[in-house]
Design a protein around this motif. Structure first.
Motif, mmCIF file in Angstrom:
data_model
loop_
_atom_site.group_PDB
_atom_site.id
_atom_site.type_symbol
_atom_site.label_atom_id
_atom_site.label_comp_id
_atom_site.label_asym_id
_atom_site.label_seq_id
_atom_site.Cartn_x
_atom_site.Cartn_y
_atom_site.Cartn_z
ATOM 1 N N MET A 44 20.645 -8.690 15.781
ATOM 2 C CA MET A 44 20.561 -7.227 15.696
ATOM 3 C C MET A 44 19.152 -6.840 15.233
ATOM 4 O O MET A 44 18.624 -7.399 14.283
ATOM 5 C CB MET A 44 21.596 -6.705 14.699
ATOM 6 N N SER A 45 18.516 -5.872 15.947
ATOM 7 C CA SER A 45 17.148 -5.500 15.613
ATOM 8 C C SER A 45 17.095 -4.688 14.325
ATOM 9 O O SER A 45 18.034 -3.999 13.969
ATOM 10 C CB SER A 45 16.542 -4.670 16.755
ATOM 11 N N ARG A 46 15.981 -4.838 13.647
ATOM 12 C CA ARG A 46 15.764 -4.107 12.409
ATOM 13 C C ARG A 46 15.489 -2.643 12.689
ATOM 14 O O ARG A 46 14.829 -2.319 13.678
ATOM 15 C CB ARG A 46 14.518 -4.675 11.737
ATOM 16 N N PRO A 47 15.989 -1.700 11.861
ATOM 17 C CA PRO A 47 15.648 -0.295 12.057
ATOM 18 C C PRO A 47 14.132 -0.100 12.000
ATOM 19 O O PRO A 47 13.433 -0.767 11.247
ATOM 20 C CB PRO A 47 16.334 0.408 10.883
ATOM 21 N N ALA A 48 13.646 0.816 12.825
ATOM 22 C CA ALA A 48 12.210 1.034 12.920
ATOM 23 C C ALA A 48 11.700 1.883 11.763
ATOM 24 O O ALA A 48 12.420 2.686 11.188
ATOM 25 C CB ALA A 48 11.879 1.711 14.241
ATOM 26 N N ASN A 49 10.432 1.675 11.440
ATOM 27 C CA ASN A 49 9.741 2.559 10.515
ATOM 28 C C ASN A 49 8.558 3.172 11.248
ATOM 29 O O ASN A 49 8.197 2.738 12.349
ATOM 30 C CB ASN A 49 9.298 1.811 9.254
ATOM 31 N N VAL A 50 7.962 4.216 10.677
ATOM 32 C CA VAL A 50 6.795 4.849 11.283
ATOM 33 C C VAL A 50 5.701 4.989 10.243
ATOM 34 O O VAL A 50 5.960 5.038 9.035
ATOM 35 C CB VAL A 50 7.125 6.238 11.869
ATOM 36 N N VAL A 51 4.472 5.054 10.722
ATOM 37 C CA VAL A 51 3.309 5.256 9.871
ATOM 38 C C VAL A 51 2.705 6.616 10.201
ATOM 39 O O VAL A 51 2.591 6.989 11.381
ATOM 40 C CB VAL A 51 2.274 4.133 10.075
ATOM 41 N N ALA A 52 2.343 7.369 9.179
ATOM 42 C CA ALA A 52 1.704 8.668 9.352
ATOM 43 C C ALA A 52 0.369 8.679 8.628
ATOM 44 O O ALA A 52 0.262 8.150 7.516
ATOM 45 C CB ALA A 52 2.600 9.784 8.819
ATOM 46 N N VAL A 53 -0.631 9.287 9.267
ATOM 47 C CA VAL A 53 -1.964 9.398 8.675
ATOM 48 C C VAL A 53 -2.437 10.841 8.826
ATOM 49 O O VAL A 53 -2.472 11.377 9.936
ATOM 50 C CB VAL A 53 -2.981 8.452 9.341
ATOM 51 N N ASP A 54 -2.788 11.454 7.704
ATOM 52 C CA ASP A 54 -3.305 12.827 7.671
ATOM 53 C C ASP A 54 -4.788 12.755 7.342
ATOM 54 O O ASP A 54 -5.180 12.466 6.211
ATOM 55 C CB ASP A 54 -2.540 13.628 6.621
ATOM 56 N N LEU A 55 -5.616 13.011 8.348
ATOM 57 C CA LEU A 55 -7.066 12.962 8.188
ATOM 58 C C LEU A 55 -7.563 14.335 7.741
ATOM 59 O O LEU A 55 -7.504 15.307 8.498
ATOM 60 C CB LEU A 55 -7.729 12.574 9.510
ATOM 61 N N GLY A 56 -8.041 14.432 6.522
ATOM 62 C CA GLY A 56 -8.568 15.682 5.994
ATOM 63 C C GLY A 56 -10.064 15.638 5.807
ATOM 64 O O GLY A 56 -10.684 14.566 5.868
ATOM 65 N N GLY A 57 -10.641 16.783 5.562
ATOM 66 C CA GLY A 57 -12.081 16.842 5.385
ATOM 67 C C GLY A 57 -12.556 16.135 4.134
ATOM 68 O O GLY A 57 -13.691 15.665 4.069
ATOM 69 N N THR A 58 -11.686 16.027 3.125
ATOM 70 C CA THR A 58 -12.036 15.379 1.865
ATOM 71 C C THR A 58 -11.290 14.068 1.658
ATOM 72 O O THR A 58 -11.848 13.105 1.138
ATOM 73 C CB THR A 58 -11.725 16.324 0.682
ATOM 74 N N THR A 59 -10.027 14.038 2.082
ATOM 75 C CA THR A 59 -9.150 12.910 1.780
ATOM 76 C C THR A 59 -8.358 12.472 3.008
ATOM 77 O O THR A 59 -7.933 13.315 3.810
ATOM 78 C CB THR A 59 -8.161 13.296 0.660
ATOM 79 N N ILE A 60 -8.155 11.176 3.138
ATOM 80 C CA ILE A 60 -7.217 10.623 4.117
ATOM 81 C C ILE A 60 -5.962 10.223 3.358
ATOM 82 O O ILE A 60 -6.023 9.440 2.415
ATOM 83 C CB ILE A 60 -7.802 9.390 4.842
ATOM 84 N N LYS A 61 -4.822 10.798 3.765
ATOM 85 C CA LYS A 61 -3.533 10.450 3.159
ATOM 86 C C LYS A 61 -2.696 9.756 4.205
ATOM 87 O O LYS A 61 -2.691 10.156 5.378
ATOM 88 C CB LYS A 61 -2.820 11.710 2.659
ATOM 89 N N ALA A 62 -1.970 8.734 3.790
ATOM 90 C CA ALA A 62 -1.166 7.979 4.744
ATOM 91 C C ALA A 62 0.067 7.408 4.050
ATOM 92 O O ALA A 62 0.082 7.226 2.828
ATOM 93 C CB ALA A 62 -1.992 6.844 5.358
ATOM 94 N N ALA A 63 1.088 7.151 4.854
ATOM 95 C CA ALA A 63 2.321 6.576 4.312
ATOM 96 C C ALA A 63 3.097 5.897 5.419
ATOM 97 O O ALA A 63 2.965 6.242 6.602
ATOM 98 C CB ALA A 63 3.188 7.658 3.650
ATOM 99 N N ARG A 64 3.908 4.932 5.023
ATOM 100 C CA ARG A 64 4.887 4.311 5.925
ATOM 101 C C ARG A 64 6.263 4.811 5.516
ATOM 102 O O ARG A 64 6.642 4.714 4.342
ATOM 103 C CB ARG A 64 4.828 2.787 5.863
ATOM 104 N N PHE A 65 7.008 5.362 6.479
ATOM 105 C CA PHE A 65 8.323 5.935 6.222
ATOM 106 C C PHE A 65 9.400 5.066 6.847
ATOM 107 O O PHE A 65 9.276 4.630 7.993
ATOM 108 C CB PHE A 65 8.429 7.343 6.807
ATOM 109 N N ASN A 66 10.482 4.844 6.087
ATOM 110 C CA ASN A 66 11.609 4.109 6.647
ATOM 111 C C ASN A 66 12.488 5.052 7.469
ATOM 112 O O ASN A 66 12.239 6.270 7.506
ATOM 113 C CB ASN A 66 12.398 3.389 5.542
#
Length: 318
Positions: free
Chosen positions: A1-23
């Motif tokens: 049985m395959s593992r449930p997928a996760n996704v990665v999000a990246v928010d590119l800002g003028g000052t900061t790059i924020k990112a996270a992996r979500f289950n």
């Protein structure tokens, strides 16, 4: 049985790059935050986004969602123009997709934030909504009849470039008198330093509103400009609700109280729309990027973005 997928999000800002992996339940399992190397040139910015996404990808990652400011061609996955980042015709989605061999979505950061507000925040059930994100720059997400508006050229929502003062402050876009030149975090710091005072960021300035006259004056000018821009938008589009998001909203009532007063003062013949600070805070764009990635990867409905809300392109790796 395959593992449930996760996704990665990246928010590119003028000052900061924020990112996270979500289950698959929408929970952030790992987060990253780093300074945007915009002073090092566009190649460094792209490399930082690719490196950040690569760091978070794990076995089972199904897709990556990116969001960025400026003029975004979602179908091509290209940042056409982002003045604060120095990006011009930059194939950002392709850079990530070709490195990771995963499908990648790219959306305007504020339209991503607007989607998050629709799905997770104060915009649930609101048919006519304006989401204004106040950060390094200023932009807005616009919802009319329940649908996010992209515009004829994909540039709807460049709220920061509404002219508020004829022949006013020079904006990074090259025009004079734009809203962004008065109420963005970068503008506030720049204008404050011109008074002979020092501050590293907007938070330091807002902390001095009760003790430093220059800080109070510049803040009043910025909130007045924002309120008057909201009057123009409301008269034209008749918003049901206005949501303020982004790092500048940390000022709380010091932001909303004067903006509400200016907004109501400019609408003498009608009631002003309700105005609140987003409960999603500065992470609205990141959450929207995750929703878009989840939609691309066909995760369960709890994580999926509504297909009718926005239709960004999905860039597939070559």
């Amino acid at each position: 049985m395959s593992r449930p997928a996760n996704v990665v999000a990246v928010d590119l800002g003028g000052t900061t790059i924020k990112a996270a992996r979500f289950n698959p339940r929408g929970v952030a399992e790992e987060t990253l935050r780093l300074a945007t190397p915009s002073c090092e040139g566009p190649e460094a910015v792209v490399a930082a986004v690719v490196r950040t996404a690569t760091t978070l990808v794990r076995p089972g990652t199904a897709a990556v969602g990116l969001c960025a400011p400026g003029l975004i061609d979602t179908d091509a996955g290209v940042v056409r123009y982002a003045s604060n980042l120095g990006l011009r015709q930059t194939p950002l989605a392709a850079a990530v997709a070709d490195r990771l061999r995963l499908p990648v979505t790219l959306e305007h950061d504020v339209r991503a934030a607007c989607l998050a507000e629709q799905r997770l925040g104060l915009g649930i059930g609101v048919q006519d909504l304006l989401v204004v994100v106040l950060g390094t720059g200023v932009a807005a997400g616009l919802v009319i009849n329940g649908r996010i508006v992209r515009g004829a050229q994909g540039s709807a929502g460049e709220f920061g470039h509404i002219p508020v003062h004829a022949d006013g402050e020079l904006c990074a876009c090259g025009q004079h008198g734009c809203l962004e030149a008065y109420v963005s975090a970068s503008a506030l710091v720049r204008r404050y330093r011109r008074t002979g005072n020092t501050a590293q960021n907007a938070a330091e300035i807002t902390a001095r509103l009760d003790t430093e006259p220059h800080a109070a004056r510049l803040w009043a000018e910025g909130t007045d400009a924002l309120g008057r821009a909201l009057v123009t938008s409301t008269v034209l589009l008749d918003h049901q609700h206005i949501i303020l998001a982004g790092g500048m909203t940390a000022a709380g009532d010091a932001l909303t109280d004067p903006v509400r007063r200016t907004l109501q003062r400019g609408l003498t013949w009608r009631a002003a729309p309700s105005l609140d600070i987003s409960p999603l805070g500065a992470d609205a764009g990141l959450l929207g990027a995750a929703l878009l990635a989840a939609g691309a990867s066909q995760l369960p409905p709890a994580c999926n973005a509504r297909a009718e809300a926005t239709t960004p392109g999905q860039y597939m790796p070559r």
